[in-house]
Design a protein around this motif. Structure first.
Motif, PDB file in Angstrom:
ATOM      1  N   ASN A 183       0.795  -1.223   0.000  1.00 38.74           N
ATOM      2  CA  ASN A 183       0.000   0.000   0.000  1.00 38.74           C
ATOM      3  C   ASN A 183       0.830   1.277   0.000  1.00 38.74           C
ATOM      4  N   THR A 184       2.132   1.158   0.233  1.00 45.10           N
ATOM      5  CA  THR A 184       2.985   2.347   0.230  1.00 45.10           C
ATOM      6  C   THR A 184       3.066   2.929  -1.179  1.00 45.10           C
ATOM      7  N   PRO A 185       2.827   4.236  -1.340  1.00 46.76           N
ATOM      8  CA  PRO A 185       2.855   4.847  -2.673  1.00 46.76           C
ATOM      9  C   PRO A 185       4.207   4.654  -3.359  1.00 46.76           C
ATOM     10  N   PRO A 186       4.202   4.487  -4.681  1.00 42.14           N
ATOM     11  CA  PRO A 186       5.444   4.171  -5.393  1.00 42.14           C
ATOM     12  C   PRO A 186       6.456   5.305  -5.417  1.00 42.14           C
ATOM     13  N   ASN A 187       6.027   6.542  -5.144  1.00 39.75           N
ATOM     14  CA  ASN A 187       7.026   7.617  -5.051  1.00 39.75           C
ATOM     15  C   ASN A 187       7.834   7.502  -3.756  1.00 39.75           C
ATOM     16  N   LEU A 188       7.333   6.702  -2.806  1.00 41.91           N
ATOM     17  CA  LEU A 188       8.034   6.490  -1.535  1.00 41.91           C
ATOM     18  C   LEU A 188       8.696   5.118  -1.464  1.00 41.91           C
ATOM     19  N   LEU A 189       8.174   4.151  -2.216  1.00 43.30           N
ATOM     20  CA  LEU A 189       8.742   2.797  -2.205  1.00 43.30           C
ATOM     21  C   LEU A 189       9.277   2.474  -3.590  1.00 43.30           C
ATOM     22  N   PHE A 190      10.559   2.699  -3.770  1.00 46.83           N
ATOM     23  CA  PHE A 190      11.248   2.386  -5.018  1.00 46.83           C
ATOM     24  C   PHE A 190      12.350   1.385  -4.677  1.00 46.83           C
ATOM     25  N   PRO A 191      13.055   0.832  -5.652  1.00 43.86           N
ATOM     26  CA  PRO A 191      13.964  -0.279  -5.355  1.00 43.86           C
ATOM     27  C   PRO A 191      14.943  -0.030  -4.217  1.00 43.86           C
ATOM     28  N   GLU A 192      15.610   1.115  -4.211  1.00 42.51           N
ATOM     29  CA  GLU A 192      16.589   1.382  -3.154  1.00 42.51           C
ATOM     30  C   GLU A 192      15.911   1.493  -1.790  1.00 42.51           C
ATOM     31  N   ALA A 193      14.744   2.165  -1.757  1.00 43.12           N
ATOM     32  CA  ALA A 193      14.022   2.313  -0.495  1.00 43.12           C
ATOM     33  C   ALA A 193      13.551   0.956   0.026  1.00 43.12           C
ATOM     34  N   PHE A 194      13.042   0.115  -0.869  1.00 40.07           N
ATOM     35  CA  PHE A 194      12.588  -1.228  -0.499  1.00 40.07           C
ATOM     36  C   PHE A 194      13.758  -2.022   0.079  1.00 40.07           C
ATOM     37  N   ALA A 195      14.898  -1.952  -0.588  1.00 39.12           N
ATOM     38  CA  ALA A 195      16.073  -2.690  -0.120  1.00 39.12           C
ATOM     39  C   ALA A 195      16.486  -2.233   1.275  1.00 39.12           C
ATOM     40  N   ASP A 196      16.424  -0.937   1.527  1.00 39.40           N
ATOM     41  CA  ASP A 196      16.782  -0.411   2.848  1.00 39.40           C
ATOM     42  C   ASP A 196      15.807  -0.900   3.916  1.00 39.40           C
ATOM     43  N   ILE A 197      14.516  -0.886   3.598  1.00 42.35           N
ATOM     44  CA  ILE A 197      13.500  -1.374   4.535  1.00 42.35           C
ATOM     45  C   ILE A 197      13.744  -2.844   4.857  1.00 42.35           C
ATOM     46  N   ALA A 198      14.025  -3.629   3.820  1.00 38.22           N
ATOM     47  CA  ALA A 198      14.266  -5.060   4.010  1.00 38.22           C
ATOM     48  C   ALA A 198      15.487  -5.287   4.898  1.00 38.22           C
ATOM     49  N   ALA A 199      16.545  -4.522   4.662  1.00 42.25           N
ATOM     50  CA  ALA A 199      17.773  -4.699   5.434  1.00 42.25           C
ATOM     51  C   ALA A 199      17.545  -4.386   6.912  1.00 42.25           C
ATOM     52  N   LYS A 200      16.860  -3.303   7.203  1.00 40.51           N
ATOM     53  CA  LYS A 200      16.607  -2.923   8.599  1.00 40.51           C
ATOM     54  C   LYS A 200      15.739  -3.956   9.302  1.00 40.51           C
ATOM     55  N   ALA A 201      14.688  -4.428   8.601  1.00 39.01           N
ATOM     56  CA  ALA A 201      13.794  -5.417   9.213  1.00 39.01           C
ATOM     57  C   ALA A 201      14.515  -6.735   9.450  1.00 39.01           C
TER      58      ALA A 201
END
Length: 488
Positions: A183-201
């Motif tokens: 549900n996160t808008p695509p202007n906020l969730l792009f490949p680099e951002a997704f990768a960072d979220i995954a790494a932190k989690a």
């Protein structure tokens, strides 16, 4: 995430804002019957409450109940013996969705088995969700899910029941997290951002993380991922997640499609409903949280996850129909349609996943619109090698998620032969879902492999049962059931 506690007390003593109770449908013209609480019968009769599955009726508390009000939810049957666990999950999920703006609730299943109590709690937890991240406080009030709920049991729950309820809450937490990502808008969730979220989690639960950026992808020969992402200013990523407990005797690798937004590229999609393509990374979100859930539950099985992340845009540097790319395994692919991009990023990741030589290889992707045409909007497709496909299908039934097995007809393989390359990325239009799977099979190295096409179910505009509008989180519970079975 909604908080849960277990309370051993009489239903009459519950002081929550709302007490949720099951309601059996009446036979023929008979009134519905409240389960285990006959004192509500006259009120049920007076308002002609429906026992249809998921139907809800809110009543003021009657004499003898301390709760402020009662919410009755239909089970869809006149006989408790005919009510499945999934029916209970759906019913109590509907109850949770009806209680937005409520601070505290209590759910009870008087006289129910442990299985029924767990199903009710899981359904209620799954349904207690709304994505309100970008709404103002005033607007969010109208759709805020239940803040906390208690599961009411007549006597102190056994250690096993408590553990099962805790597991249900852990699973619901990660289903909610999948929904949040989708549900996160695509202007906020792009490949680099997704990768960072995954790494932190991942780091929070001791899961190893490796991230390949565009330079490493280019150097490593990941032509599929790089080709799809080359039209965007936001460059692709490949994330590898590694969970290896000490006593693991088996290994499962999972690959998730992570197209953070899909315009179709040069083969541009129609404008209608293109906004829903923010959900084209549901497979990667599911893969991430399947690995995290396995780690949280300390399952004794090694799990490796691969998130193939790219944004498919029609920029000046975008991939063209007719281009030929060299994939991670050296195979060449002729791109006939840039909107068949998911299989390209998945293929590269599958090569790496297969190189791990797992006992079972799974991929999950919102891959083809043809799957929606074939199966509708509430059933996903499962394909692959026969034993692995059947294993996933059986697990989906236990989990309560709707999948249907599809075949790989031999004649479809030749439709993927490229004119100037080894393969083309699409075959003939008939059987599009099947030929997409046949394409992916070329990159699985002959391993036991299951392919989940969740295009029908990864996102919905129409809430139902415990499924809320937007991202659904569907398929995580199935894959978790497989991991639990495989680890035994």
């Amino acid at each position: 995430m909604t908080d849960m506690k277990i309370t051993a007390t009489k239903v009459e003593s519950v002081t929550a804002e709302v007490l949720v109770l099951p309601l059996l449908a009446g036979e023929k013209d008979a009134d519905a019957t409240p389960v285990g609480l006959p004192k509500l019968s006259s009120a049920v009769s007076a308002v002609r409450a429906s026992g249809a599955k998921g139907a809800t009726t809110r009543l003021p508390a009657v004499n003898g109940l301390k709760a402020q009000s009662v919410l009755l939810v239909g089970l869809g049957s006149s006989d408790l013996a005919d009510v499945t666990d999934e029916h209970i999950r759906e019913a109590f999920g509907s109850a949770a969705r009806a209680l937005t703006g409520v601070k505290s609730a209590a759910i009870a299943f008087p006289g129910g088995s442990d299985d029924q109590v767990v199903a009710a709690a899981e359904g209620f937890a799954l349904g207690s969700y709304n994505y309100i991240e970008h709404k103002t406080a005033e607007s969010a009030k109208k759709s805020t899910p239940v803040e906390s709920f208690e599961v009411v049991t007549v006597s102190k729950p056994s250690t096993e029941l408590s553990a099962r309820l805790d597991r249900a809450m852990t699973v619901a937490e990660h289903v909610h997290a999948v929904r949040d990502l989708v549900n996160t808008p695509p202007n906020l969730l792009f490949p680099e951002a997704f990768a960072d979220i995954a790494a932190k989690a991942a780091k929070k639960v001791g899961v190893g993380v490796e991230i390949l950026d565009e330079k490493k992808l280019l150097a490593g020969g990941y032509g599929g991922i790089m080709g799809v992402g080359q039209g965007s200013t936001r460059k692709p990523r490949l994330v590898k997640l590694t969970y290896v407990p000490k006593k693991a005797t088996r290994h499962v690798s999972i690959v998730g499609k992570g197209i953070t937004f899909d315009t179709g590229g040069i083969s541009l999609k129609p404008g209608a409903s293109m906004d829903e393509m923010t959900s084209d990374m549901a497979g990667a979100a599911t893969t991430l949280h399947t690995v995290l859930t396995a780690a949280k539950l300390e399952l004794p099985i090694a799990v490796t996850g691969f998130l193939a992340l790219a944004e498919n845009m029609p920029g000046g540097g975008a991939q063209r129909p007719g281009d030929v790319v060299t994939m991670r395994n050296g195979m060449t692919v002729e791109v006939l349609n840039t909107d068949a991009e998911g299989r390209m990023v998945m293929a590269d990741a599958l090569v790496d996943a297969a190189a791990e030589k797992p006992d079972l290889l799974i991929d999950v992707a919102t891959l083809t619109g043809a799957a929606v045409v074939a199966l509708g909007s509430r059933t996903a497709a499962v394909m692959g090698t026969e034993d692995a496909r059947d294993e996933l299908w059986a697990a989906s039934k236990r989990a309560g998620e709707a999948f249907w097995p599809l075949p790989f007809p031999e004649e479809l393989r030749e439709t993927l032969n490229g004119r100037v390359a080894d393969l083309s990325n699409i075959g003939e239009r008939p059987g599009g879902t099947l030929s997409a799977g046949v394409f992916l099979q070329e990159f699985t190295d002959g391993l036991p492999w299951a392919h989940l096409d969740i295009a029908p179910t990864g996102f919905t505009q129409k809430p139902y049962g415990y499924t809320t509008r937007g991202g659904t989180g569907q398929s995580l519970r199935t894959m978790l059931a497989v991991l639990e079975d495989t680890s035994r």
